[in-house]
Design an enzyme around this catalytic site. Structure first.
Site, PDB file in Angstrom:
ATOM      1  N   ASN A   1      23.953 -13.265  39.551  1.00 50.91           N
ATOM      2  CA  ASN A   1      23.478 -12.357  40.602  1.00 50.91           C
ATOM      3  C   ASN A   1      22.002 -12.652  40.868  1.00 50.91           C
ATOM      4  O   ASN A   1      21.146 -12.261  40.087  1.00 50.91           O
ATOM      5  CB  ASN A   1      23.684 -10.907  40.128  1.00 50.91           C
ATOM      6  CG  ASN A   1      23.121  -9.901  41.107  1.00 50.91           C
ATOM      7  OD1 ASN A   1      22.818 -10.234  42.260  1.00 50.91           O
ATOM      8  ND2 ASN A   1      22.990  -8.655  40.659  1.00 50.91           N
TER       9      ASN A   1
ATOM     10  N   LYS B   1      20.152 -11.494  43.178  1.00 48.05           N
ATOM     11  CA  LYS B   1      19.411 -10.358  43.757  1.00 48.05           C
ATOM     12  C   LYS B   1      18.590 -10.841  44.958  1.00 48.05           C
ATOM     13  O   LYS B   1      19.037 -11.724  45.690  1.00 48.05           O
ATOM     14  CB  LYS B   1      18.557  -9.690  42.677  1.00 48.05           C
ATOM     15  CG  LYS B   1      19.401  -9.341  41.437  1.00 48.05           C
ATOM     16  CD  LYS B   1      18.721  -8.430  40.465  1.00 48.05           C
ATOM     17  CE  LYS B   1      19.689  -8.135  39.315  1.00 48.05           C
ATOM     18  NZ  LYS B   1      19.173  -7.145  38.380  1.00 48.05           N
TER      19      LYS B   1
ATOM     20  N   HIS C   1      26.522  -2.195  42.727  1.00 47.26           N
ATOM     21  CA  HIS C   1      25.511  -2.519  41.712  1.00 47.26           C
ATOM     22  C   HIS C   1      24.581  -1.310  41.538  1.00 47.26           C
ATOM     23  O   HIS C   1      24.283  -0.605  42.497  1.00 47.26           O
ATOM     24  CB  HIS C   1      24.715  -3.757  42.147  1.00 47.26           C
ATOM     25  CG  HIS C   1      23.822  -4.268  41.068  1.00 47.26           C
ATOM     26  ND1 HIS C   1      22.586  -3.717  40.815  1.00 47.26           N
ATOM     27  CD2 HIS C   1      23.998  -5.250  40.148  1.00 47.26           C
ATOM     28  CE1 HIS C   1      22.039  -4.358  39.793  1.00 47.26           C
ATOM     29  NE2 HIS C   1      22.873  -5.288  39.364  1.00 47.26           N
TER      30      HIS C   1
ATOM     31  N   GLU D   1      21.498  -1.075  41.328  1.00 44.02           N
ATOM     32  CA  GLU D   1      20.321  -1.069  42.215  1.00 44.02           C
ATOM     33  C   GLU D   1      20.707  -0.527  43.584  1.00 44.02           C
ATOM     34  O   GLU D   1      19.915   0.160  44.243  1.00 44.02           O
ATOM     35  CB  GLU D   1      19.721  -2.484  42.301  1.00 44.02           C
ATOM     36  CG  GLU D   1      18.972  -2.823  41.016  1.00 44.02           C
ATOM     37  CD  GLU D   1      18.930  -4.296  40.646  1.00 44.02           C
ATOM     38  OE1 GLU D   1      19.230  -5.153  41.497  1.00 44.02           O
ATOM     39  OE2 GLU D   1      18.617  -4.592  39.475  1.00 44.02           O
TER      40      GLU D   1
ATOM     41  N   GLU E   1      27.755  -2.482  33.388  1.00 47.99           N
ATOM     42  CA  GLU E   1      26.323  -2.778  33.297  1.00 47.99           C
ATOM     43  C   GLU E   1      25.563  -1.490  32.967  1.00 47.99           C
ATOM     44  O   GLU E   1      25.230  -0.713  33.869  1.00 47.99           O
ATOM     45  CB  GLU E   1      25.808  -3.319  34.635  1.00 47.99           C
ATOM     46  CG  GLU E   1      26.426  -4.634  35.036  1.00 47.99           C
ATOM     47  CD  GLU E   1      25.487  -5.416  35.953  1.00 47.99           C
ATOM     48  OE1 GLU E   1      25.185  -6.573  35.618  1.00 47.99           O
ATOM     49  OE2 GLU E   1      25.044  -4.874  36.973  1.00 47.99           O
TER      50      GLU E   1
ATOM     51  N   GLY F   1      17.647  -5.902  33.406  1.00 49.72           N
ATOM     52  CA  GLY F   1      16.285  -6.379  33.644  1.00 49.72           C
ATOM     53  C   GLY F   1      15.278  -5.882  32.619  1.00 49.72           C
ATOM     54  O   GLY F   1      14.073  -6.005  32.814  1.00 49.72           O
TER      55      GLY F   1
ATOM     56  N   SER G   1      20.733  -7.945  30.822  1.00 52.85           N
ATOM     57  CA  SER G   1      19.893  -8.789  29.964  1.00 52.85           C
ATOM     58  C   SER G   1      20.684  -9.829  29.176  1.00 52.85           C
ATOM     59  O   SER G   1      20.347 -10.130  28.026  1.00 52.85           O
ATOM     60  CB  SER G   1      19.036  -7.932  29.028  1.00 52.85           C
ATOM     61  OG  SER G   1      18.163  -7.105  29.778  1.00 52.85           O
TER      62      SER G   1
HETATM   63  P1  PGA Z   1      19.758  -8.840  34.237  1.00 48.51           P
HETATM   64  O1  PGA Z   1      20.542  -8.250  35.519  1.00 48.51           O
HETATM   65  O2  PGA Z   1      20.626  -9.922  33.653  1.00 48.51           O
HETATM   66  O3  PGA Z   1      18.468  -9.370  34.811  1.00 48.51           O
HETATM   67  O4  PGA Z   1      19.556  -7.701  33.295  1.00 48.51           O
HETATM   68  C1  PGA Z   1      21.923  -8.032  35.494  1.00 48.51           C
HETATM   69  C2  PGA Z   1      22.385  -7.440  36.796  1.00 48.51           C
HETATM   70  O5  PGA Z   1      21.646  -6.617  37.370  1.00 48.51           O
HETATM   71  O6  PGA Z   1      23.464  -7.768  37.306  1.00 48.51           O
END
Ligand code: PGA
Length: 232
Positions: free
Chosen positions: A10, A12, A88, A90, A154, A160, A190
């Site tokens: 992903n 982003k 997601h 976010e 998640e 993140g 992560s």
């Molecule tokens: P990350 O993000 O691996 O940077 O923690 C995962 C995600 O948001 O899909």
């Protein structure tokens, strides 16, 4: 033999078309693992051209209409995009997406022939309050088993942050998800080359949704290789 793992990168709001092209030119996915890249909308075409399997980061529930800032499943199809991420955290936290909206997006995308990765996960506060199962139950209540549907668990507190769920937490959450919707379940939050083996080896983990570590060819390749080795 067990089905290959799915490793989804992903990106982003990183990488425009030229950076996407450069990544793909240097990236050779290993055998024995299903790899998907999720670029931002302007980089979708360049990534599709590389021959990699491409999903979008979101998709709307109508085929067309007055929906500024949205894209439809048919538009994605036309580009050669074969799936989409939906819900997601976010999108839920920063852009007000609701379970109802997630349900409509997922249903339409599946109906339109796309693959879907639907994201679920509790916040740190919800976990501390002992509400993880309640939150997952609510988020999953709008989803039904489908051959083209996968769920990404998640935990929001692990995205993140560099903090991953422990293997025990991952195993418990994945078992809970699978008990409610019987589909492949990816872990996200992560995931890095140095923790991928431990996380992916947990029962009930069918792959990973990788954010930060998917931006770098070497680290994303290392995670894909780990997933390939675990199922070969
Ligand atoms: P990350 O993000 O691996 O940077 O923690 C995962 C995600 O948001 O899909």
């Amino acid at each position: 033999m067990k089905r290959a793992m799915l490793i989804a990168g992903n990106w982003k709001m990183y990488k425009g078309p030229s950076e996407a092209q450069a990544f793909c030119a240097a990236f050779a996915p290993p055998r024995g693992v299903d790899v998907v890249l999720l670029p931002a909308f302007p980089a979708l075409a360049a990534t599709v051209e590389s021959g990699t399997t491409v999903f979008a980061q979101n998709v709307h529930w109508e085929d067309e209409g007055a929906f500024t800032g949205e894209v439809s499943a048919s538009m994605l199809h036309e580009l050669g995009v074969v799936g989409a991420l939906v819900g997601h955290s976010e999108r839920r936290q920063l852009f007000g997406e609701t379970d109802d909206g997630v349900a409509r997006r997922v249903a339409h995308a599946l109906e339109a022939g796309l693959h879907v990765i639907a994201c679920v996960g509790e916040t740190g506060e919800e976990r501390e309050r002992g509400q993880m199962e309640e939150v997952l139950r609510r988020q999953l209540s709008v989803l039904q088993r489908h051959e083209r549907l996968a769920v990404a668990y998640e935990p929001v507190w692990a995205i993140g942050t560099g903090v991953t769920a422990t293997p025990e937490q991952v195993q418990a959450a994945h078992a809970f998800v699978k008990g409610l919707v019987d589909v492949p379940v990816l872990y996200g939050g992560s995931v890095k080359p140095d923790n991928a083996a431990e996380l992916l080896a947990q029962p009930g983990v069918d792959g990973a949704l990788v954010g930060g570590a998917s931006l770098d060819v070497a680290s994303f390749t290392a995670i894909c290789e780990t997933a390939s080795a675990l199922r070969s």
